[in-house]
Structure formats: structure tokens, C-alpha cells
Design a protein around this motif. Sequence first.
Motif, PDB file in Angstrom:
ATOM      1  N   UNK A  25     -16.007 -62.425 -57.445  1.00 51.13           N
ATOM      2  CA  UNK A  25     -16.282 -62.443 -58.881  1.00 51.13           C
ATOM      3  C   UNK A  25     -17.508 -61.570 -59.135  1.00 51.13           C
ATOM      4  N   UNK A  26     -17.486 -60.828 -60.231  1.00 47.48           N
ATOM      5  CA  UNK A  26     -18.612 -59.940 -60.551  1.00 47.48           C
ATOM      6  C   UNK A  26     -19.706 -60.719 -61.279  1.00 47.48           C
ATOM      7  N   UNK A  27     -20.931 -60.657 -60.733  1.00 48.04           N
ATOM      8  CA  UNK A  27     -22.052 -61.417 -61.262  1.00 48.04           C
ATOM      9  C   UNK A  27     -22.894 -60.592 -62.224  1.00 48.04           C
TER      10      UNK A  27
ATOM     11  N   UNK B 174     -16.582 -61.652 -66.071  1.00 46.72           N
ATOM     12  CA  UNK B 174     -17.956 -61.619 -65.569  1.00 46.72           C
ATOM     13  C   UNK B 174     -18.507 -63.043 -65.467  1.00 46.72           C
ATOM     14  N   UNK B 175     -19.483 -63.225 -64.582  1.00 48.61           N
ATOM     15  CA  UNK B 175     -20.066 -64.556 -64.367  1.00 48.61           C
ATOM     16  C   UNK B 175     -21.588 -64.449 -64.344  1.00 48.61           C
TER      17      UNK B 175
ATOM     18  N   UNK C  24     -17.922 -68.566 -56.002  1.00 48.26           N
ATOM     19  CA  UNK C  24     -17.582 -67.459 -56.901  1.00 48.26           C
ATOM     20  C   UNK C  24     -17.795 -66.122 -56.206  1.00 48.26           C
ATOM     21  N   UNK C  25     -18.924 -65.990 -55.548  1.00 48.73           N
ATOM     22  CA  UNK C  25     -19.230 -64.727 -54.874  1.00 48.73           C
ATOM     23  C   UNK C  25     -18.255 -64.454 -53.742  1.00 48.73           C
TER      24      UNK C  25
ATOM     25  N   UNK D  38     -27.642 -58.461 -55.692  1.00 46.99           N
ATOM     26  CA  UNK D  38     -28.429 -59.127 -56.732  1.00 46.99           C
ATOM     27  C   UNK D  38     -29.040 -58.104 -57.679  1.00 46.99           C
ATOM     28  N   UNK D  39     -29.531 -56.994 -57.125  1.00 47.88           N
ATOM     29  CA  UNK D  39     -30.099 -55.934 -57.965  1.00 47.88           C
ATOM     30  C   UNK D  39     -29.008 -55.330 -58.855  1.00 47.88           C
TER      31      UNK D  39
END
Length: 300
Positions: free
Chosen positions: A242-244, A171-172, A237-238, A278-279
Motif C-alpha cells: 500500500x502506498x503511504x 493512499x494510506x 499495510x506496508x 518514509x522520506x
Amino acid sequence: PALIANGITGVRDMGGSLELVDWIRQRVADGTVVGPHIFRPGPFIDGAKPGVSDRLVVWNAEDGRKAVGFLQARGVDFIKVHNGAPPDAFFALLKEAAAKHIQVAGHIPVNVDPAEAIEAGYNSIEHVVSLFEGPVRNKVQRGKSQPEAMAEFTDEEARKLARLMAKKKAWFDPTLIFYWSIAHQADLKEHPDPRERYVSKSGHEFWKLFPDRPNTPEMRKTLADAFTRFIQIAAIQHSERVKFLAGTDLGGRDVYPGFSLHDELPLLVKAGLTPMEAIIAATRHPAECLGKASELGTIE
């Protein structure tokens, strides 16, 4: 209460006094205090830092392994590592935590290669700077200027780390709003944000520990350029899936409880996430990260 007022129903405390946080958790549970679900790691895992409290100081691999057992026995929700943890202790801790199925989150220690930390199974990397903090600091200590050292963290390097993170399902949590606040420190000092009144007295006292940077055109440009680069790194990253997670580094100077999480979301969009992504980074992903997706994070 400011978190709940902003719709923040769950938070990760990122290291501190387990007794104090559990006292607060109990007061929230029994209705004495209005507040969110709190997931907590207890004291940080770190190297020796004089004058810094609420740390488990580890020196070697055996310390790293023992720290996992010590914290597990106290029922922590995950383990938090700070940037001073020695490499041997860090890697031993990761291995022990994986064997005991305990998640590890935090900074990448400055003397650990970021790729090696990710490859070893670091679950959640906090702060965009963790991806390059150690290599840049070490190059500066060897005589390079900060801009020179930072320039050597290329898009290609960022992409390699991103692909590794995606492969390892790390996770990031870039906490972009914290770095935005640093970049706009001079403006915020000249024109204080009215939301400051929702920061606790102890929070304001803690802010005094953060130094003022020189309010010069050169410093403003340096900070603005750095923040632009951080957005670019987050975008890489996105782009590599990668999962934010949406986080704020609450407690940092000019970060406002609850409000700043809403400020983080458009910064994530600026880094390439869609508004819905983002949500999700603020709802479903945190629940998945904490292993609570069957209870929290979505409306069923």
C-alpha cells in the motif's frame, strides 16, 4: 512559519473555512506570511453533528452528488469526508467525484463497511483507525467491550483491506504520531514538550477540547497496547505494498507544527518502511497523490 522552519513546503488542510484558508494562501503567495503551499478541500462532508462548524451536512444520495458540484464550483483541490457521512450520501459522492475527476480523502464513515468504501474508489484514507473504527464502534454499541471488539479486527482482516487498497491504488496516511501522543498523554502532561511554544494560542485553546484520560497504570497499558496494535496494522499495510503518505493530524493535542512530521517518519520505519520509503511518503507520494508530481515532491 514553524512548518517552513521544519522544511515542510506543502500541506493538505483537511477541512475548514475555505474563505479563511484562501485568505492565508493569498498572504503566503504575496509574501505577507511565511508558509507552505496549502491544498484545501473547503468544508468537510459529514452527517449532522451539533456544534461542529465548517461542515456540509449530507443526508442522502442527492445531497452527496450536490456537494461535489458545490465544492467543485468553488475550486477545491479535493473533497474531505468525515466519519458521520451517511452511506447513501457517501457512495453517491464517490461516484460523482470520480466522474468529475475530483479526489476524495478522509475517514471511512462509521456506518460504511471499510472494504466497500475502498472498493468504491476512496482515494486516500486518513488515520489508521479508519480501517476499523466503524466495525469496532458498532460492535461496542451491541454490547461488546472495546478490547473484545478490537480483537476481532484480526491480522487477516487487516491484510484483506491492505490487498484491496493496493489493488485499488488507495493512499494510506496513518497519522501514527497523533496516536503516539495519545498513548503518551500522561507523560506529556507531566513533562511538557518544549516545542509546545510553537503551537498557536488558538491551537492551545483547541487542545482543551480533548479530554484527559485517567492517569492510571491500567489506562497507560491500554493506550500503549493500542498503539502497538496500530503499528502492527500499518506494518501489514506496508507488507502488501500500500502506498503511504506521511501526515500528523496537525491540530490534534500534542501534535506540533512541522516538528511532528519528523516524528512521524521513524514511526513509519517502525511499521516496516525503509528510511528512504518514509522520506518518499513525505515528498514524492504526496505530490503524486495530489496530481502535482510534475511540479512538487522531487528534485529533478
